[in-house]
Write an enzyme that holds these catalytic residues in place. Structure first.
Site, PDB file in Angstrom:
ATOM      1  N   GLU A 247      -6.209  -7.998  -0.968  1.00 40.82           N
ATOM      2  CA  GLU A 247      -6.733  -7.955   0.399  1.00 40.82           C
ATOM      3  C   GLU A 247      -8.218  -7.629   0.377  1.00 40.82           C
ATOM      4  O   GLU A 247      -8.681  -6.828  -0.442  1.00 40.82           O
ATOM      5  CB  GLU A 247      -6.028  -6.884   1.245  1.00 40.82           C
ATOM      6  CG  GLU A 247      -4.600  -7.175   1.619  1.00 40.82           C
ATOM      7  CD  GLU A 247      -4.028  -6.096   2.534  1.00 40.82           C
ATOM      8  OE1 GLU A 247      -4.830  -5.405   3.218  1.00 40.82           O
ATOM      9  OE2 GLU A 247      -2.804  -5.923   2.556  1.00 40.82           O
TER      10      GLU A 247
ATOM     11  N   GLU B 106       0.827  -1.217   0.000  1.00 42.65           N
ATOM     12  CA  GLU B 106       0.000   0.000   0.000  1.00 42.65           C
ATOM     13  C   GLU B 106       0.858   1.262   0.000  1.00 42.65           C
ATOM     14  O   GLU B 106       0.786   2.108   0.892  1.00 42.65           O
ATOM     15  CB  GLU B 106      -0.951  -0.003   1.190  1.00 42.65           C
ATOM     16  CG  GLU B 106      -1.992  -1.101   1.112  1.00 42.65           C
ATOM     17  CD  GLU B 106      -3.033  -1.045   2.229  1.00 42.65           C
ATOM     18  OE1 GLU B 106      -4.109  -1.622   2.051  1.00 42.65           O
ATOM     19  OE2 GLU B 106      -2.750  -0.420   3.274  1.00 42.65           O
TER      20      GLU B 106
END
Length: 669
Positions: free
Chosen positions: A309, A149
């Site tokens: 995710e 991320e």
């Protein structure tokens, strides 16, 4: 990336449980029960892999990978740069970011690294090379997961340190060549801010220059460039010992990084999806937003992507964090697959006992092992993916319609200081995307750099900034028979954020002339009549003149009553439409359904869908039609011709009843 099976699994953090061998043994047993076939390892493991400088411990990780592999579970191996160990930040404080306020961050959190720092790159290369040398060719490892991320957790992810500012100046020199050209592009005669030395240029900060829109835009471009360069640095490091494909996990409409640029150094696109399900009884706005990002991820490479995710139950960082209602986990997982994902993966496998994410949803909670609704939901998803995987893997969505979403336009339109200060580019984009979603028409999400020739219909809402060459590509697209839709506040500035003078860059294509734009308050709301129905208009209302275009609808009120609000212009073999005002959702739904029919783009069921129901199609030798119900109620859908249920093989025709939050997968009988 060639897959043999749909990936099902997610983030696994065994380093948190190395002192509990019974837990690690239990994990594998329960993974097999849940049909988990792949896990991601090493995302935040730097302090365990290198507990002190130059001392590496890879044995524990190899043992975990070996044990998983022996039980049929493969590994996505992450480089650990998402979070830095304290020994490193203590010895090398220069690797930590400097905020826009000029203060260097203290150690902690995630992504607290300067992507320009020579020392950070040195330490990154060492750990990445060691990791690749030790485990990059292990038969269990199928993919490199680069960091995590990127840009998240600290402000907007940008660093304003001296190294970054020096790199920014070098980047500007390469782009503009001279200060004369830079001053021209940035319009620095404004407020007498002409630069006479490269060293005078600083990143935009609150206590300095931040009102030169060209500076702001180029800084954002530089941040993406530098982060992409850091990613390439990491990929180059692991590639010295391993040729596996690489990815990094993107996020929900993350404004700070242009994913259309960053994805270019990746072999596979992946992202982390955390929708706010059950925020209200109406799940459609959330379903639309999630579908849009799924579609964007697929559209970047026009190939299947990976859902890296998701949560099997809830998250922990919002004010309220509802758990998924029954069937929502299956539906949200299938939604990803419907839009092109070849995986369903979770954060995380097992809840940690402490720290920030100890109450974040996971497959296993703190106490109940497999005796939970969440575990049963995950098991059902794994079972379905296993059974239908071979049918899915040979397909991908191939829409004939596209919507333009461009990061540089996003940055520029929301920095424009007019005509409204609350312009929301994402919100506007989603209203147009939603019209396709409600009609069950698949759509790609592309930026202004993509080839337009693959499509029949292209929508470009709020396309304020035009990149160099974009107008010519649109002109060619329409001349060759395409249908193009754009809106108010489009074609206003060039790629350095300077206003166009004279004609609109697409004047001949659109057949209109822009004069001024109104930002009326609620008391001055306007409307139009279209096909004998009245539709509200507001937010922004542009006054345009038809100069060749056919007027389809006009404003009904105010001083611009009678002026064109919706126009159509035939150009070459194609057609261009212009929507001069911000319109209601019901108008857009009708408008785009009409445009789709004109181009032969309809959902494969060829029927009007009930509210909250949509269709996505993965195309292959045998198309898969994903019929999704986002209502917490039963609905009946007209499906027309004979179909076969892809899960059961049973025939269905005429009508189909969907239970709450159900996804049915259909094939032609």
């Amino acid at each position: 990336m060639e897959l043999k099976n749909m990936l099902h699994g997610g983030d696994y953090n065994p380093e948190q449980w190395l002192d509990c061998p019974e837990i690690l043994k239990e994990d594998i047993e329960l993974m097999k029960k849940a049909h988990v076939n792949c896990v991601t390892l090493g995302v935040f493991s730097w302090a365990v892999l290198e507990p002190e400088e130059g001392v590496f411990h890879f044995g524990w990780l190899k043992e975990i990978i070996d044990n998983l592999y022996e039980n049929g579970i493969s590994t996505i191996l992450a480089t650990p740069t998402g979070a830095m160990p304290h020994w490193m930040t203590a010895k090398y404080p220069e690797i930590m970011q400097v905020g826009a306020d000029g203060r260097r961050n203290l150690p902690g959190k995630r992504h607290n690294f300067c992507y320009t720092s020579a020392k950070m790159r040195e330490k990154t290369r060492i750990i990445d090379k060691k990791l690749a040398e030790e485990l990059g060719n292990h038969p269990a490892v199928v993919l490199w997961h680069i960091s995590n991320e990127l840009g998240g957790n600290f402000g907007d992810g940008s660093c304003h340190c001296d190294e970054c500012n020096a790199a920014f100046r070098r980047w500007l020199k390469d782009k503009y060549g001279s200060l004369k050209e830079l001053n021209k592009a940035w319009w620095t005669t404004f407020w007498s801010h002409i630069y006479t030395d490269w060293e005078q240029i600083h990143s935009p900060v609150p206590n300095g220059e931040n009102l030169l829109h060209g500076l702001n835009l180029d800084w954002r471009r530089f941040v993406t460039y530098q982060m992409t360069d850091f990613c390439q640095w990491e990929i180059g490091s692991v590639r010295e010992y391993s040729e596996l494909p690489a990815t990094t996990n993107f996020m929900f409409f993350f404004k700070s990084l242009d994913y259309y640029e960053l994805h270019k150094c990746m072999d596979v696109v992946s992202w982390d999806s955390y929708p706010f399900w059950h925020k209200s009884k109406d799940e459609v706005p959330v379903a639309v937003k999630t579908a849009a990002v799924h579609s964007m991820m697929r559209s970047m490479k026009k190939k299947p992507f990976l859902l890296m995710e998701s949560t099997p139950s809830c998250i922990n960082w919002r004010v309220s964090n509802p758990v998924k209602r029954p069937q929502m986990h299956m539906l949200s997982s299938m939604q990803a697959v419907a839009h092109g994902s070849d995986s369903v993966q979770y954060f995380q496998w097992r809840k940690g006992r402490g720290s920030f994410e100890k109450f974040h949803g996971a497959v296993l909670d703190h106490r109940n092992k497999d005796n939970t609704r969440t575990f049963r939901d995950v098991t059902e998803v794994g079972k379905r993916l296993k059974e239908i995987g071979q049918k899915v893997l040979v397909t991908c969505n191939k829409p004939k319609a596209a919507i333009v979403f461009d990061w540089e336009n996003w940055w520029a339109v929301e920095d424009a200081t007019g005509p409204r200060l609350d312009i929301d580019y994402v919100k506007t984009f989603l209203t147009h995307f939603r019209a396709f979603w409600e009609a069950g028409m698949d759509v790609d999400v592309i930026n202004m750099d993509y080839d337009l020739a693959d499509y029949e219909l292209i929508a470009a809402p709020l396309n304020y900034l035009y990149k160099e060459g974009y107008a010519k590509r649109v002109e060619e697209f329409v001349r060759n028979g395409g249908s193009y839709v754009t809106t108010y506040w489009s074609g206003i500035v060039n790629e350095t954020d300077l206003c166009f003078t004279g004609e609109h860059p697409l004047k001949e294509v659109l057949g209109i002339r822009q004069e001024e734009i109104d930002a009326p308050g609620e008391e001055f709301a306007n409307c139009i009549v279209y096909h004998n129905n009245s539709y509200s208009m507001g937010g922004l209302c542009e006054i345009v003149h038809a100069e060749g275009a056919k007027v389809l609808s006009v404003y009904e009120k105010e001083y611009y009553k009678g002026y064109p609000a919706v126009t159509r212009n035939d150009f070459g073999q194609g057609t261009a439409y212009y929507l001069a005002a911000e319109t209601s959702q019901d108008f857009l739904n009708l408008f785009y359904r009409e445009r789709g029919k004109e181009r032969g783009i309809v959902n494969p069921l060829s029927e009007m869908l009930p509210y909250g129901v949509t269709v996505s199609v993965r195309k292959g030798e045998q198309d898969l039609v994903f019929l999704q119900n986002f209502n917490d109620d039963k609905v009946t859908v007209e499906i027309g011709n004979q179909w076969k249920d892809a899960d059961t093989g049973e025939g269905v025709e005429g009508k189909i009843e969907l239970v709450p939050f159900e996804c049915r997968i259909l094939m032609k009988a």
